[in-house]
Design a protein around this motif. Sequence first.
Motif, PDB file in Angstrom:
ATOM      1  N   ARG A   1      53.351  24.272  10.516  1.00  0.00           N
ATOM      2  CA  ARG A   1      53.401  23.324  11.633  1.00  0.00           C
ATOM      3  C   ARG A   1      54.712  23.497  12.403  1.00  0.00           C
ATOM      4  O   ARG A   1      55.777  23.489  11.801  1.00  0.00           O
ATOM      5  CB  ARG A   1      53.362  21.876  11.105  1.00  0.00           C
ATOM      6  CG  ARG A   1      52.037  21.475  10.534  1.00  0.00           C
ATOM      7  CD  ARG A   1      51.987  20.008  10.234  1.00  0.00           C
ATOM      8  NE  ARG A   1      53.112  19.537   9.441  1.00  0.00           N
ATOM      9  CZ  ARG A   1      53.284  18.281   9.043  1.00  0.00           C
ATOM     10  NH1 ARG A   1      52.410  17.359   9.390  1.00  0.00           N
ATOM     11  NH2 ARG A   1      54.309  17.933   8.317  1.00  0.00           N
ATOM     12  N   TRP A   2      54.599  23.648  13.713  1.00  0.00           N
ATOM     13  CA  TRP A   2      55.798  23.700  14.566  1.00  0.00           C
ATOM     14  C   TRP A   2      55.923  22.361  15.276  1.00  0.00           C
ATOM     15  O   TRP A   2      55.143  22.062  16.182  1.00  0.00           O
ATOM     16  CB  TRP A   2      55.673  24.810  15.616  1.00  0.00           C
ATOM     17  CG  TRP A   2      55.619  26.191  15.046  1.00  0.00           C
ATOM     18  CD1 TRP A   2      54.508  26.959  14.858  1.00  0.00           C
ATOM     19  CD2 TRP A   2      56.726  26.990  14.602  1.00  0.00           C
ATOM     20  NE1 TRP A   2      54.851  28.178  14.324  1.00  0.00           N
ATOM     21  CE2 TRP A   2      56.207  28.223  14.158  1.00  0.00           C
ATOM     22  CE3 TRP A   2      58.107  26.786  14.538  1.00  0.00           C
ATOM     23  CZ2 TRP A   2      57.019  29.238  13.647  1.00  0.00           C
ATOM     24  CZ3 TRP A   2      58.911  27.798  14.034  1.00  0.00           C
ATOM     25  CH2 TRP A   2      58.370  29.001  13.602  1.00  0.00           C
ATOM     26  N   GLY A   3      56.894  21.559  14.873  1.00  0.00           N
ATOM     27  CA  GLY A   3      57.074  20.235  15.482  1.00  0.00           C
ATOM     28  C   GLY A   3      57.642  20.318  16.887  1.00  0.00           C
ATOM     29  O   GLY A   3      57.465  19.410  17.694  1.00  0.00           O
ATOM     30  N   TYR A   4      58.360  21.413  17.161  1.00  0.00           N
ATOM     31  CA  TYR A   4      58.996  21.574  18.475  1.00  0.00           C
ATOM     32  C   TYR A   4      58.641  22.954  18.984  1.00  0.00           C
ATOM     33  O   TYR A   4      59.437  23.889  18.868  1.00  0.00           O
ATOM     34  CB  TYR A   4      60.524  21.409  18.362  1.00  0.00           C
ATOM     35  CG  TYR A   4      60.895  20.103  17.713  1.00  0.00           C
ATOM     36  CD1 TYR A   4      60.830  18.921  18.446  1.00  0.00           C
ATOM     37  CD2 TYR A   4      61.251  20.037  16.366  1.00  0.00           C
ATOM     38  CE1 TYR A   4      61.121  17.707  17.851  1.00  0.00           C
ATOM     39  CE2 TYR A   4      61.546  18.828  15.777  1.00  0.00           C
ATOM     40  CZ  TYR A   4      61.484  17.663  16.523  1.00  0.00           C
ATOM     41  OH  TYR A   4      61.765  16.467  15.938  1.00  0.00           O
ATOM     42  N   SER A   5      57.449  23.098  19.535  1.00  0.00           N
ATOM     43  CA  SER A   5      57.058  24.452  19.936  1.00  0.00           C
ATOM     44  C   SER A   5      57.625  24.794  21.302  1.00  0.00           C
ATOM     45  O   SER A   5      58.218  25.841  21.493  1.00  0.00           O
ATOM     46  CB  SER A   5      55.545  24.564  19.824  1.00  0.00           C
ATOM     47  OG  SER A   5      54.932  24.854  21.002  1.00  0.00           O
ATOM     48  N   GLU A   6      57.464  23.883  22.277  1.00  0.00           N
ATOM     49  CA  GLU A   6      58.060  24.134  23.601  1.00  0.00           C
ATOM     50  C   GLU A   6      58.315  22.799  24.292  1.00  0.00           C
ATOM     51  O   GLU A   6      57.524  21.872  24.153  1.00  0.00           O
ATOM     52  CB  GLU A   6      57.156  25.020  24.458  1.00  0.00           C
ATOM     53  CG  GLU A   6      55.759  24.494  24.568  1.00  0.00           C
ATOM     54  CD  GLU A   6      54.839  25.351  25.440  1.00  0.00           C
ATOM     55  OE1 GLU A   6      55.312  26.295  26.075  1.00  0.00           O
ATOM     56  OE2 GLU A   6      53.654  25.034  25.489  1.00  0.00           O
TER      57      GLU A   6
ATOM     58  N   PRO B   1      66.539  21.968  18.711  1.00  0.00           N
ATOM     59  CA  PRO B   1      65.674  21.210  19.627  1.00  0.00           C
ATOM     60  C   PRO B   1      66.252  19.812  19.856  1.00  0.00           C
ATOM     61  O   PRO B   1      66.785  19.192  18.916  1.00  0.00           O
ATOM     62  CB  PRO B   1      64.334  21.178  18.877  1.00  0.00           C
ATOM     63  CG  PRO B   1      64.337  22.425  18.044  1.00  0.00           C
ATOM     64  CD  PRO B   1      65.768  22.577  17.600  1.00  0.00           C
ATOM     65  N   VAL B   2      66.173  19.315  21.078  1.00  0.00           N
ATOM     66  CA  VAL B   2      66.924  18.107  21.461  1.00  0.00           C
ATOM     67  C   VAL B   2      66.656  16.885  20.551  1.00  0.00           C
ATOM     68  O   VAL B   2      67.609  16.205  20.163  1.00  0.00           O
ATOM     69  CB  VAL B   2      66.698  17.788  22.956  1.00  0.00           C
ATOM     70  CG1 VAL B   2      67.439  16.531  23.364  1.00  0.00           C
ATOM     71  CG2 VAL B   2      67.162  18.975  23.801  1.00  0.00           C
TER      72      VAL B   2
ATOM     73  N   ILE C   1      63.650  14.230  26.725  1.00  0.00           N
ATOM     74  CA  ILE C   1      63.200  15.614  26.478  1.00  0.00           C
ATOM     75  C   ILE C   1      62.288  15.633  25.245  1.00  0.00           C
ATOM     76  O   ILE C   1      62.735  15.328  24.142  1.00  0.00           O
ATOM     77  CB  ILE C   1      64.405  16.561  26.296  1.00  0.00           C
ATOM     78  CG1 ILE C   1      65.304  16.480  27.529  1.00  0.00           C
ATOM     79  CG2 ILE C   1      63.948  17.991  26.037  1.00  0.00           C
ATOM     80  CD1 ILE C   1      66.606  17.235  27.404  1.00  0.00           C
ATOM     81  N   GLN C   2      61.035  15.934  25.478  1.00  0.00           N
ATOM     82  CA  GLN C   2      60.055  15.964  24.386  1.00  0.00           C
ATOM     83  C   GLN C   2      59.479  17.370  24.261  1.00  0.00           C
ATOM     84  O   GLN C   2      59.586  18.160  25.194  1.00  0.00           O
ATOM     85  CB  GLN C   2      58.912  14.980  24.669  1.00  0.00           C
ATOM     86  CG  GLN C   2      59.346  13.531  24.792  1.00  0.00           C
ATOM     87  CD  GLN C   2      59.918  12.977  23.498  1.00  0.00           C
ATOM     88  OE1 GLN C   2      59.467  13.338  22.421  1.00  0.00           O
ATOM     89  NE2 GLN C   2      60.939  12.137  23.595  1.00  0.00           N
ATOM     90  N   TYR C   3      58.859  17.630  23.124  1.00  0.00           N
ATOM     91  CA  TYR C   3      58.311  18.975  22.865  1.00  0.00           C
ATOM     92  C   TYR C   3      56.836  18.896  22.498  1.00  0.00           C
ATOM     93  O   TYR C   3      56.384  17.912  21.901  1.00  0.00           O
ATOM     94  CB  TYR C   3      59.057  19.627  21.694  1.00  0.00           C
ATOM     95  CG  TYR C   3      60.476  20.039  22.023  1.00  0.00           C
ATOM     96  CD1 TYR C   3      60.821  21.379  22.127  1.00  0.00           C
ATOM     97  CD2 TYR C   3      61.457  19.082  22.241  1.00  0.00           C
ATOM     98  CE1 TYR C   3      62.128  21.752  22.436  1.00  0.00           C
ATOM     99  CE2 TYR C   3      62.758  19.439  22.548  1.00  0.00           C
ATOM    100  CZ  TYR C   3      63.084  20.775  22.643  1.00  0.00           C
ATOM    101  OH  TYR C   3      64.369  21.152  22.947  1.00  0.00           O
ATOM    102  N   ARG C   4      56.100  19.967  22.817  1.00  0.00           N
ATOM    103  CA  ARG C   4      54.713  20.095  22.330  1.00  0.00           C
ATOM    104  C   ARG C   4      54.751  20.528  20.880  1.00  0.00           C
ATOM    105  O   ARG C   4      55.696  21.192  20.446  1.00  0.00           O
ATOM    106  CB  ARG C   4      53.965  21.189  23.102  1.00  0.00           C
ATOM    107  CG  ARG C   4      53.621  20.810  24.487  1.00  0.00           C
ATOM    108  CD  ARG C   4      52.461  21.647  25.020  1.00  0.00           C
ATOM    109  NE  ARG C   4      52.113  21.134  26.331  1.00  0.00           N
ATOM    110  CZ  ARG C   4      52.646  21.569  27.474  1.00  0.00           C
ATOM    111  NH1 ARG C   4      53.500  22.575  27.460  1.00  0.00           N
ATOM    112  NH2 ARG C   4      52.312  21.024  28.622  1.00  0.00           N
TER     113      ARG C   4
END
Length: 329
Positions: A271-276, A153-154, A179-182
């Motif tokens: 916990r998913w820190g970078y889901s999408e 993930p970026v 570039i950020q993630y949910r």
Amino acid sequence: MINIQTCIVIGAGISGLLVASKLQANEVKVQVIDKGRLPGGRMATKLMGEAVFDHGAQFVTTRERVFREMVEEWMSQGVVKPWYRGPLGNMRYVGIDGMRAIPALLAGNLNVALSEKAVKLHFEDGKWTVTCLPHGETETKEYTADFLVFSTPVPQTMDLLATANVELDYDEEEELKRIQYRRCISVLAQLNGPAGLPNPGAMDLNHPVLRWIGDNSVKGVSSREGSVTINSSSRFADAHWDTDPDTRAKMLLAAAKPFLKSDVVEFVSHRWGYSEPTRLYKERQPFRKTYLLDENLRLAMCGDGFGGPRIEAAAMSGLALADELTSPI
Ligand SMILES: Cc1cc2nc3c(=O)[nH]c(=O)nc-3n(C[C@H](O)[C@H](O)[C@H](O)COP(=O)(O)OP(=O)(O)OC[C@H]3O[C@@H](n4cnc5c(N)ncnc54)[C@H](O)[C@@H]3O)c2cc1C
């Protein structure tokens, strides 16, 4: 074609595994590194006793011909099966033994170092050295190659690059920082009977707390009845990221209770820190590339932050990068 003899791929998710496979098929000596215990990244399957849970991605869809053919090949190998059609009519496919079966198949032909976290990078004389810390150890290990691919993930890629003695082009770096993630919190819950979710055993939810409830037994992944995956909304994940794990899991279970016909006997949460990704690389540019390639620094990046927030888009990003790296012109 860029002359690549040896390559390190950081990340054994779908994008990294596909780049690695294609480079290896083109005579490049490839070393994949992943901090996870098993390959797959966000395509993850977890066991709880006899129960099996998909706790990252729940299904894979196909829009592009190349990827559809790949999924058909996985079906013919008995790794993937169709589950049901989503609201837009697209078939949702699943790994027969869980979603992780797909990356496990790809990783089988590759040299993958697992439980090794890349912690430091160094570029000198056209070669990259990646220093890794194996899980539970204090001694680091080093890998060297003449090309480096990030499929992480970026934001994780940027943290790693900050340890290197190189600087990206200023505009590229600014673009990547955007570039950020949910985030997402998952609970895997074993019930004392059937979940009773409507056919096909899953609900895509537009709910303040819940995003998804899926029954891994009806899906055919778990042989035990009532093995349920509950994924939170990103709003809930943001609000409760630092809440005590037991408390936040119980909050999710309370929100899911009205949808479930049996009671929870056991659960774990993750916990998913970078889901999408919520914004993609060069998203607003026409004819944008779905990967980053810096020939001078002999590095490249791919994954869903470049392709889009789905398995297929991450895979296509990896394939497009591999095509460029191996193309004769
Ligand atoms: C809860 C959830 C539900 C989802 N549901 C769906 C769905 O139903 N359908 C769908 O199409 N998509 C879904 N997605 C999105 C999909 O899973 C991703 O888009 C896709 O799997 C991304 O693949 P990737 O190769 O880009 O990254 P990843 O799978 O994240 O792979 C990156 C890898 O890099 C490794 N890594 C990171 N840092 C380091 C380091 N320093 N050293 C070594 N290794 C490192 C990680 O361990 C990981 O294995 C979901 C995601 C989540 C989290």
